[in-house]
Scaffold this motif. Structure first.
Motif, PDB file in Angstrom:
ATOM      1  N   UNK A 175      53.788 -26.878  -5.746  1.00 16.83           N
ATOM      2  CA  UNK A 175      54.888 -26.065  -5.208  1.00 16.83           C
ATOM      3  C   UNK A 175      55.276 -26.555  -3.808  1.00 16.83           C
ATOM      4  N   UNK A 176      54.262 -26.792  -2.980  1.00 21.50           N
ATOM      5  CA  UNK A 176      54.560 -27.202  -1.596  1.00 21.50           C
ATOM      6  C   UNK A 176      55.175 -28.599  -1.560  1.00 21.50           C
ATOM      7  N   UNK A 177      54.722 -29.483  -2.455  1.00 20.29           N
ATOM      8  CA  UNK A 177      55.352 -30.826  -2.489  1.00 20.29           C
ATOM      9  C   UNK A 177      56.833 -30.707  -2.872  1.00 20.29           C
ATOM     10  N   UNK A 178      57.116 -29.818  -3.826  1.00 18.42           N
ATOM     11  CA  UNK A 178      58.519 -29.602  -4.231  1.00 18.42           C
ATOM     12  C   UNK A 178      59.320 -29.017  -3.067  1.00 18.42           C
ATOM     13  N   UNK A 179      58.714 -28.049  -2.392  1.00 16.47           N
ATOM     14  CA  UNK A 179      59.382 -27.435  -1.235  1.00 16.47           C
ATOM     15  C   UNK A 179      59.654 -28.490  -0.153  1.00 16.47           C
ATOM     16  N   UNK A 180      58.674 -29.374   0.069  1.00 13.84           N
ATOM     17  CA  UNK A 180      58.843 -30.427   1.091  1.00 13.84           C
ATOM     18  C   UNK A 180      60.070 -31.291   0.772  1.00 13.84           C
ATOM     19  N   UNK A 181      60.251 -31.612  -0.519  1.00 18.83           N
ATOM     20  CA  UNK A 181      61.414 -32.440  -0.905  1.00 18.83           C
ATOM     21  C   UNK A 181      62.725 -31.698  -0.611  1.00 18.83           C
ATOM     22  N   UNK A 182      62.743 -30.400  -0.946  1.00 26.65           N
ATOM     23  CA  UNK A 182      63.949 -29.604  -0.682  1.00 26.65           C
ATOM     24  C   UNK A 182      64.218 -29.575   0.826  1.00 26.65           C
ATOM     25  N   UNK A 183      63.161 -29.378   1.607  1.00 29.44           N
ATOM     26  CA  UNK A 183      63.329 -29.288   3.068  1.00 29.44           C
ATOM     27  C   UNK A 183      63.824 -30.618   3.637  1.00 29.44           C
ATOM     28  N   UNK A 184      63.275 -31.740   3.149  1.00 30.18           N
ATOM     29  CA  UNK A 184      63.739 -33.060   3.622  1.00 30.18           C
ATOM     30  C   UNK A 184      65.237 -33.193   3.396  1.00 30.18           C
ATOM     31  N   UNK A 185      65.651 -32.804   2.170  1.00 33.02           N
ATOM     32  CA  UNK A 185      67.074 -32.913   1.810  1.00 33.02           C
ATOM     33  C   UNK A 185      67.934 -32.029   2.728  1.00 33.02           C
ATOM     34  N   UNK A 186      67.499 -30.791   2.879  1.00 26.68           N
ATOM     35  CA  UNK A 186      68.316 -29.830   3.647  1.00 26.68           C
ATOM     36  C   UNK A 186      68.362 -30.165   5.142  1.00 26.68           C
ATOM     37  N   UNK A 187      67.248 -30.738   5.640  1.00 30.65           N
ATOM     38  CA  UNK A 187      67.194 -31.045   7.077  1.00 30.65           C
ATOM     39  C   UNK A 187      67.682 -32.464   7.369  1.00 30.65           C
TER      40      UNK A 187
END
Ligand SMILES: Cc1cn([C@H]2C[C@H](O)[C@@H](COP(=O)(O)OP(=O)(O)O[C@H]3O[C@H](C)C(=O)[C@H](O)[C@H]3O)O2)c(=O)[nH]c1=O
Length: 351
Positions: A259-271
């Motif tokens: 879950x956290x790895x998936x969240x990290x990818x979303x955060x990279x994209x958004x930031x």
């Protein structure tokens, strides 16, 4: 006009339930009772606070005299009880607070309802919103918690919620009160206090701080979008038979690390950061004591009886959640610093 008491309405799940009821049922008078602890915030309800069918009352469910007076003065038609201490780690550090709010507070509400509703038990409903953690833990197989699963709580938090569930059932069985219970899996979405895994991780990634993962991150949780939970509560409140229990879940299991790895990818994209940047913040830390391995909910009964199903795919919900946190930086800063508490205490003290 029905008058409904919603306890814990300034909290994460509670605020979504209050918003849903205030907006969907203009013919209901919604009274939100909340102690405004660190995790309860009236800022979560800004959009509905001026609604004519909404009222806030500040108070503690542990204070029996206050609760009895409130029931006598307000003459509620129903209760949806969400007020609770909810964070497992805090319950390990300070169990007594969980006994007081979750057990004594629930019994105070049941007593007040029992006394003021005498003779009207079949028209006035007491709905207790609870957790899947009361069932204990599962192995990594395909087994799931059903409404028949025996209670086996492990943390002081889950023991306190199991106890309060038992009291609610006891008041149904002993006094004939109209009680219903639901047990839900992990929620995520807007207004989630950033001590819990998802909002904590979003906040830490945003601030380039380590993301603490307990143990090896292999524990499994079932995640449900909080607005789907609020809709389930609405359906159960209106349609469940007296004395019934419903499990609510997302059929959406993730190990914490995935879950956290998936969240990290979303955060990279958004930031706008290069992929892999946020994942570098993942830090494995000492495991939670008594950490339950896996929760998984079988919500078939709710689907078959009352037609409820989750509406949102997790990936979409996670993106929506990240977008919300990035757009609500002021909320995040103010809840983490405790700024909101005093402002609203002053404003609402005498209402
Ligand atoms: C805060 C934190 C958590 N974790 C792990 C521990 C769990 O395996 C998972 C989720 O932890 P969290 O504390 O967010 O939620 P749970 O302990 O599963 O409990 C939550 O969901 C249920 C249904 C409720 O009833 C609780 O009220 C609610 O807090 O991530 C970490 O690895 N690192 C962290 O920093």
């Amino acid at each position: 006009m029905k008058k409904i008491l919603i306890t814990g309405g300034a909290g994460f799940i509670g605020s979504h339930v209050v918003r849903r009821f205030v907006n969907t049922y203009p013919n209901y008078q919604i009274v939100n009772l909340d102690k405004l602890t660190y995790a309860g915030n009236l800022e979560n309800l800004r959009d509905v606070e001026q609604s004519p069918n909404y009222k806030f009352v500040k108070g503690d469910i542990v204070d029996a005299e206050f609760i009895n007076n409130l029931f006598t003065n307000e003459n509620f038609d129903a209760v949806i009880h969400l007020a609770a201490e909810s964070h497992v780690d805090r319950s390990i550090a300070n169990p007594i607070e969980f006994v007081m709010t979750n057990v004594v507070g629930t019994v105070n509400l049941l007593n007040a309802a029992r006394n003021s509703w005498k003779g009207a038990y079949n028209t006035k409903r007491f709905y207790h919103v609870s957790t899947d953690e009361v069932y204990g833990t599962l192995g990594e197989g395909t087994e799931m918690f059903t409404e028949q699963t025996a209670y086996d709580p492990h943390s002081p938090y889950s023991a306190s919620k199991a106890s309060s569930d038992h009291f609610v059932r006891a008041y149904h069985d002993t006094y004939g009160m109209d009680c219903v219970i639901s047990n839900c899996s992990n929620n995520y979405g807007s207004f989630h206090f950033p001590e819990k895994l998802i909002p904590l991780s979003i906040n830490n990634i945003k601030n380039n701080k380590p993301i603490p993962i307990y143990g090896k991150g292999e524990n499994i949780r079932d995640w449900l979008w909080v607005e789907d939970h609020a809709r389930a509560i609405d359906v159960i409140f209106h349609k469940a038979k007296t004395g019934s229990t419903y499990n609510i879940g997302g059929h959406n299991e993730w190990t914490n690390i995935d879950l956290i790895r998936t969240l990290c990818k979303v955060m990279d994209k958004k930031l706008g950061r290069p992929e892999g940047t946020s994942a570098q913040l993942i830090t494995f830390v000492t495991d939670r004591a008594g950490h339950d391995l896996r929760y998984a909910i079988d919500a078939t009964k709710l689907k078959n009886d009352l037609g409820w199903e989750p509406s949102l795919q997790f990936e979409e919900g996670l993106e929506k959640t990240v977008d919300w946190y990035l757009a609500n930086e002021e909320w995040l800063n103010n809840v983490t610093s405790g700024n909101y508490q005093h402002y609203y205490e002053d404003q609402y003290q005498n209402r």
